[in-house]
Design an enzyme around this catalytic site. Structure first.
Site, PDB file in Angstrom:
ATOM      1  N   PRO A  88      41.001  42.332  39.478  1.00  0.00           N
ATOM      2  CA  PRO A  88      39.589  42.587  39.602  1.00  0.00           C
ATOM      3  C   PRO A  88      38.748  42.084  38.269  1.00  0.00           C
ATOM      4  O   PRO A  88      37.441  42.043  38.468  1.00  0.00           O
ATOM      5  CB  PRO A  88      39.507  44.112  39.749  1.00  0.00           C
ATOM      6  CG  PRO A  88      40.811  44.657  40.001  1.00  0.00           C
ATOM      7  CD  PRO A  88      41.855  43.597  39.565  1.00  0.00           C
ATOM      8  N   GLU A 101      47.632  50.574  40.121  1.00  0.00           N
ATOM      9  CA  GLU A 101      46.517  50.387  39.344  1.00  0.00           C
ATOM     10  C   GLU A 101      46.223  49.099  38.639  1.00  0.00           C
ATOM     11  O   GLU A 101      45.263  49.019  37.724  1.00  0.00           O
ATOM     12  CB  GLU A 101      46.232  51.926  38.455  1.00  0.00           C
ATOM     13  CG  GLU A 101      45.893  52.924  39.187  1.00  0.00           C
ATOM     14  CD  GLU A 101      44.877  52.754  40.008  1.00  0.00           C
ATOM     15  OE1 GLU A 101      44.868  52.769  41.285  1.00  0.00           O
ATOM     16  OE2 GLU A 101      43.661  52.531  39.535  1.00  0.00           O
TER      17      GLU A 101
HETATM   18  N1  LIG Z   1      41.906  38.982  42.793  1.00  0.00           N
HETATM   19  C1  LIG Z   1      41.492  40.291  42.921  1.00  0.00           C
HETATM   20  C2  LIG Z   1      40.976  41.483  43.505  1.00  0.00           C
HETATM   21  C3  LIG Z   1      41.736  42.647  43.247  1.00  0.00           C
HETATM   22  C4  LIG Z   1      42.951  42.860  42.757  1.00  0.00           C
HETATM   23  C5  LIG Z   1      44.031  42.057  42.308  1.00  0.00           C
HETATM   24  C6  LIG Z   1      45.249  42.440  41.912  1.00  0.00           C
HETATM   25  C7  LIG Z   1      45.475  44.062  41.990  1.00  0.00           C
HETATM   26  C8  LIG Z   1      46.718  44.709  41.427  1.00  0.00           C
HETATM   27  C9  LIG Z   1      46.323  46.087  41.559  1.00  0.00           C
HETATM   28  N2  LIG Z   1      45.239  46.184  42.228  1.00  0.00           N
HETATM   29  C10 LIG Z   1      44.536  47.347  42.578  1.00  0.00           C
HETATM   30  C11 LIG Z   1      43.538  47.924  41.790  1.00  0.00           C
HETATM   31  C12 LIG Z   1      42.727  48.848  42.274  1.00  0.00           C
HETATM   32  C13 LIG Z   1      41.793  49.420  41.058  1.00  0.00           C
HETATM   33  C14 LIG Z   1      41.592  48.670  39.886  1.00  0.00           C
HETATM   34  N3  LIG Z   1      42.432  47.804  39.573  1.00  0.00           N
HETATM   35  C15 LIG Z   1      43.425  47.288  40.584  1.00  0.00           C
HETATM   36  C16 LIG Z   1      44.336  45.085  42.190  1.00  0.00           C
HETATM   37  C17 LIG Z   1      43.266  44.311  42.915  1.00  0.00           C
HETATM   38  N4  LIG Z   1      40.734  43.506  43.747  1.00  0.00           N
HETATM   39  N5  LIG Z   1      39.661  42.874  44.001  1.00  0.00           N
HETATM   40  C18 LIG Z   1      39.670  41.687  43.670  1.00  0.00           C
HETATM   41  N6  LIG Z   1      38.629  40.793  44.017  1.00  0.00           N
END
Ligand SMILES: N#Cc1c(-c2ccc3ccn(Cc4cccnc4)c3c2)n[nH]c1N
Length: 238
Positions: A88, A116
């Site tokens: 993200p 996460e």
């Molecule tokens: N590309 C891309 C993404 C992702 C994404 C990508 C990898 C991961 C690995 C875990 N999470 C859950 C997560 C939840 C909350 C905080 N951080 C991460 C991912 C979300 N979310 N939105 C996008 N556009």
């Protein structure tokens, strides 16, 4: 072009790539996709890939070791490849970046986390950190599929209709025009007369007007660097 995907859910990738444009490109040998289960790169009997975050906080964080072991395994063949971490926090993925990936990379590794997120130290081994949009997904797999699909569509011969990729919206700098097919009248909802006229010049102008109208309404941010002709049409719409 070769895609190597690191994930703890290989079935998500394997299921999708069998279908549609990607399936055809795979069958033609234009594209190769290899999926690696990060659990196969763990060193404990439980194939553990996550642990509690240092500093506290909700959720679990993916450990660096499986990513490191998988990346070293791939790099053992010493072939060049672009390593892309889906996150993200990454730079925004756009059609322009898809074009760049297609032109510059013969092989891409798409690194998919879950939970996460992943240990920050993994980023020392990647070339790019990319996000597909400003919304939160549950992991990187859907983002990896978006990147694979959009890059493959740009590979010459992948679509079987060279015009399709060129005509794709975003390639031209604005949204697509409306599409219609049979029946001509569906419960009183008729196909626009111009599309039945056979007048290709009129049809092309109608489609351009509709595309600019749609873009003005839904994505005015895309309306940059218009040609003088497109600018004239746009002004008529305002
Ligand atoms: N590309 C891309 C993404 C992702 C994404 C990508 C990898 C991961 C690995 C875990 N999470 C859950 C997560 C939840 C909350 C905080 N951080 C991460 C991912 C979300 N979310 N939105 C996008 N556009």
């Amino acid at each position: 072009m070769k895609f190597e995907v690191l994930t703890i859910f290989p079935e998500i990738i394997e299921c999708y790539i069998k279908h549609g444009v990607l399936g055809k490109a795979l069958n033609k040998g234009i594209v190769e996709v290899k999926v690696y289960n990060l659990r196969d790169f763990t060193s404990d009997k439980h194939k553990k890939v996550d642990d509690y975050p240092y500093g506290g906080g909700a959720g679990m964080v993916m450990q660096i070791e499986p990513f490191y072991n998988a990346i070293m395994h791939l790099k053992a063949d010493e072939k060049p490849r672009k390593l892309v971490l889906l996150s993200p926090q990454g730079r925004k993925f756009t059609q322009k970046l898809a074009q760049k990936f297609m032109e510059e990379s013969k092989a891409m590794v798409l690194i998919c986390g879950r939970y996460e997120g992943i240990d920050e130290r993994v980023k020392a081994f990647v070339d790019e950190e990319v996000s597909i949009g400003d919304y939160v997904l549950s992991g990187g797999e859907l983002a990896a599929l978006v990147i694979i699909d959009s890059v493959v569509r740009l590979i010459p011969g992948a679509l079987g209709d060279e015009l399709s990729a060129v005509e794709d919206s975003f390639m031209k700098g604005f949204l697509d025009y409306p599409h219609y097919t049979r029946p001509e009248d569906f419960k009183g909802m008729k196909v626009p007369e111009v599309l039945l006229s056979g007048d290709h010049k009129k049809i092309a102008l109608w489609r351009k007007r509709q595309a600019l109208k749609n873009t003005l309404k839904n994505r005015p941010d895309l309306l940059k660097n218009l040609s003088p002709e497109d600018m004239r049409i746009l002004k008529e719409l305002c």
